[in-house]
Design a protein around this motif. Structure first.
Motif, PDB file in Angstrom:
ATOM      1  N   PRO A  83       1.027  -1.365   0.152  1.00 59.42           N
ATOM      2  CA  PRO A  83       0.004   0.070   0.128  1.00 59.42           C
ATOM      3  C   PRO A  83       0.981   1.519   0.002  1.00 59.42           C
ATOM      4  CG  PRO A  83      -0.028  -0.964   2.107  1.00 59.42           C
ATOM      5  CD  PRO A  83       0.845  -1.949   1.139  1.00 59.42           C
ATOM      6  N   SER A  84       0.389   2.287  -0.613  1.00 60.63           N
ATOM      7  CA  SER A  84       1.026   3.606  -0.613  1.00 60.63           C
ATOM      8  C   SER A  84       0.656   4.567   0.063  1.00 60.63           C
ATOM      9  CB  SER A  84       1.023   4.027  -2.034  1.00 60.63           C
ATOM     10  OG  SER A  84      -0.194   4.178  -2.543  1.00 60.63           O
ATOM     11  N   LYS A  85      -0.680   4.521   0.783  1.00 61.90           N
ATOM     12  CA  LYS A  85      -1.511   5.237   1.540  1.00 61.90           C
ATOM     13  C   LYS A  85      -2.231   4.402   2.536  1.00 61.90           C
ATOM     14  CE  LYS A  85      -2.058   8.758  -1.989  1.00 61.90           C
ATOM     15  NZ  LYS A  85      -2.782   9.058  -3.019  1.00 61.90           N
ATOM     16  N   LEU A  86      -2.417   5.085   3.784  1.00 63.83           N
ATOM     17  CA  LEU A  86      -3.247   4.569   4.905  1.00 63.83           C
ATOM     18  C   LEU A  86      -4.346   5.207   4.882  1.00 63.83           C
ATOM     19  CD1 LEU A  86      -3.271   2.754   7.508  1.00 63.83           C
ATOM     20  CD2 LEU A  86      -2.304   4.413   8.499  1.00 63.83           C
ATOM     21  N   ILE A  87      -5.486   4.453   4.625  1.00 67.33           N
ATOM     22  CA  ILE A  87      -6.844   5.059   4.720  1.00 67.33           C
ATOM     23  C   ILE A  87      -7.544   4.958   6.078  1.00 67.33           C
ATOM     24  CG2 ILE A  87      -8.947   5.125   3.562  1.00 67.33           C
ATOM     25  CD1 ILE A  87      -7.676   3.388   1.170  1.00 67.33           C
ATOM     26  N   MET A  88      -7.603   6.202   6.615  1.00 68.87           N
ATOM     27  CA  MET A  88      -8.306   6.459   7.945  1.00 68.87           C
ATOM     28  C   MET A  88      -9.789   7.027   7.737  1.00 68.87           C
ATOM     29  SD  MET A  88      -4.831   7.009  10.139  1.00 68.87           S
ATOM     30  CE  MET A  88      -4.397   8.271   9.223  1.00 68.87           C
ATOM     31  N   LEU A 142       1.266  -3.119   7.496  1.00 69.24           N
ATOM     32  CA  LEU A 142       0.793  -1.699   7.605  1.00 69.24           C
ATOM     33  C   LEU A 142       1.755  -0.990   8.724  1.00 69.24           C
ATOM     34  CD1 LEU A 142      -2.840  -1.773   7.033  1.00 69.24           C
ATOM     35  CD2 LEU A 142      -1.498  -0.914   5.569  1.00 69.24           C
ATOM     36  N   ALA A 143       2.186  -1.851   9.678  1.00 75.20           N
ATOM     37  CA  ALA A 143       3.012  -1.369  10.876  1.00 75.20           C
ATOM     38  C   ALA A 143       4.296  -1.266  10.351  1.00 75.20           C
ATOM     39  CB  ALA A 143       2.910  -2.345  12.055  1.00 75.20           C
ATOM     40  N   ARG A 144       4.924  -1.927   9.545  1.00 74.07           N
ATOM     41  CA  ARG A 144       6.182  -1.676   8.853  1.00 74.07           C
ATOM     42  C   ARG A 144       6.297  -0.591   8.042  1.00 74.07           C
ATOM     43  NH1 ARG A 144       7.632  -3.549   3.997  1.00 74.07           N
ATOM     44  NH2 ARG A 144       6.194  -5.079   4.105  1.00 74.07           N
ATOM     45  N   ILE A 145       5.216  -0.345   7.134  1.00 73.48           N
ATOM     46  CA  ILE A 145       5.340   0.643   6.333  1.00 73.48           C
ATOM     47  C   ILE A 145       5.017   1.918   6.719  1.00 73.48           C
ATOM     48  CG2 ILE A 145       4.070   1.558   4.120  1.00 73.48           C
ATOM     49  CD1 ILE A 145       3.751  -1.377   3.296  1.00 73.48           C
ATOM     50  N   PHE A 146       3.927   2.117   7.591  1.00 73.14           N
ATOM     51  CA  PHE A 146       3.466   3.374   8.143  1.00 73.14           C
ATOM     52  C   PHE A 146       3.686   3.713   9.662  1.00 73.14           C
ATOM     53  CE2 PHE A 146       0.448   1.985   4.823  1.00 73.14           C
ATOM     54  CZ  PHE A 146       0.769   3.040   3.928  1.00 73.14           C
ATOM     55  N   GLY A 147       4.421   2.711  10.247  1.00 70.59           N
ATOM     56  CA  GLY A 147       4.881   3.140  11.528  1.00 70.59           C
ATOM     57  C   GLY A 147       4.035   3.754  12.658  1.00 70.59           C
ATOM     58  N   GLU A 148       4.271   4.554  13.140  1.00 69.16           N
ATOM     59  CA  GLU A 148       3.587   5.197  14.359  1.00 69.16           C
ATOM     60  C   GLU A 148       2.134   5.724  13.759  1.00 69.16           C
ATOM     61  OE1 GLU A 148       2.398   5.896  17.814  1.00 69.16           O
ATOM     62  OE2 GLU A 148       4.345   4.770  17.319  1.00 69.16           O
ATOM     63  N   SER A 149       1.818   6.216  12.771  1.00 63.38           N
ATOM     64  CA  SER A 149       0.710   6.389  12.168  1.00 63.38           C
ATOM     65  C   SER A 149      -0.288   5.378  12.146  1.00 63.38           C
ATOM     66  CB  SER A 149       0.778   6.885  10.819  1.00 63.38           C
ATOM     67  OG  SER A 149       1.517   8.189  10.850  1.00 63.38           O
ATOM     68  N   TYR A 150       0.229   4.198  11.715  1.00 70.45           N
ATOM     69  CA  TYR A 150      -0.793   2.795  11.906  1.00 70.45           C
ATOM     70  C   TYR A 150      -0.864   2.507  13.276  1.00 70.45           C
ATOM     71  CZ  TYR A 150      -2.709  -1.560  11.231  1.00 70.45           C
ATOM     72  OH  TYR A 150      -3.462  -2.538  11.502  1.00 70.45           O
ATOM     73  N   ARG A 151       0.039   2.638  14.104  1.00 68.83           N
ATOM     74  CA  ARG A 151       0.002   2.089  15.507  1.00 68.83           C
ATOM     75  C   ARG A 151      -1.079   2.840  16.309  1.00 68.83           C
ATOM     76  NH1 ARG A 151       4.773   0.047  14.522  1.00 68.83           N
ATOM     77  NH2 ARG A 151       6.143   2.257  14.788  1.00 68.83           N
ATOM     78  N   ALA A 152      -1.054   4.506  15.916  1.00 67.48           N
ATOM     79  CA  ALA A 152      -2.178   5.223  16.477  1.00 67.48           C
ATOM     80  C   ALA A 152      -3.437   4.811  16.088  1.00 67.48           C
ATOM     81  CB  ALA A 152      -1.657   6.528  16.218  1.00 67.48           C
ATOM     82  N   TYR A 153      -3.513   4.578  14.631  1.00 70.84           N
ATOM     83  CA  TYR A 153      -4.923   4.177  14.011  1.00 70.84           C
ATOM     84  C   TYR A 153      -5.235   3.083  14.677  1.00 70.84           C
ATOM     85  CZ  TYR A 153      -8.011   2.665  10.492  1.00 70.84           C
ATOM     86  OH  TYR A 153      -9.156   2.118   9.651  1.00 70.84           O
ATOM     87  N   ARG A 154      -4.727   2.033  14.865  1.00 69.71           N
ATOM     88  CA  ARG A 154      -4.946   0.778  15.491  1.00 69.71           C
ATOM     89  C   ARG A 154      -5.469   0.819  16.953  1.00 69.71           C
ATOM     90  NH1 ARG A 154      -1.082  -4.714  15.469  1.00 69.71           N
ATOM     91  NH2 ARG A 154      -2.645  -6.057  16.378  1.00 69.71           N
TER      92      ARG A 154
END
Length: 161
Positions: A83-88, A142-154
């Motif tokens: 994925p190139s973008k994290l959809i939230m 997603l955690a590997r690619i987007f790091g902290e942004s994904y962890r916060a979203y999760r």
């Protein structure tokens, strides 16, 4: 040279993996088949079974809207893609997996419409495989690619609903 060969092998393995939408189709056909070949017990009959139509339509709509969000954001929907973008936004504010929720909802709708216990076997099996295999795989990526942004979203949005 060895790295290029390994990369090609990895790409081939990725192409050979069966995507969740194919498993959904197998579960759909299998549920209908099990209902007609081996109906264990009838749980619902007409008109109560018509509630399944609402689940089919609602689940299908949810999956389609989730798919369109990926296209609108121009990122891959493929489980094994990058994925190139994290959809939230949109439905992704309420569920990290609205497409999977829609897929399961529509299959459960078919099971309710058919009304037999045997029609529920494969939707439940798909739910378990999504929850235990596909989603953890996607979440690690997603955690590997987007790091902290994904962890916060999760932390702020539930996996299912």
């Amino acid at each position: 040279m060895k790295e290029a060969t390994m990369g090609t092998a990895d790409n081939q393995r990725t192409k050979q993996r069966i995507m969740p939408d194919v498993w959904w189709c197998v579960a759909l056909v299998g549920s209908i088949g099990l209902h007609y070949v081996s109906p264990i017990a009838q749980l619902w009959s007409f008109p109560a079974n018509l509630a399944g139509i609402l689940l089919i339509v609602g689940g299908g709509a949810m999956a389609i809207v989730g798919d369109r969000q990926f296209k609108r954001h121009e990122t891959t929907i493929k489980t094994f893609g990058e994925p190139s973008k994290l959809i939230m936004t949109g439905m992704y504010r309420y569920s990290r997996n609205p497409i999977y929720v829609g897929m399961i909802g529509s299959l459960l709708g078919v099971s309710v419409l058919l009304g037999s216990v045997s029609a529920f076997v494969l939707p439940i099996a798909l739910l378990v495989s999504l929850d235990r295999y596909f989603i953890p795989f996607e979440e690690c990526k997603l955690a590997r690619i987007f790091g902290e942004s994904y962890r916060a979203y999760r932390q702020s949005v539930r996996r299912w609903v």
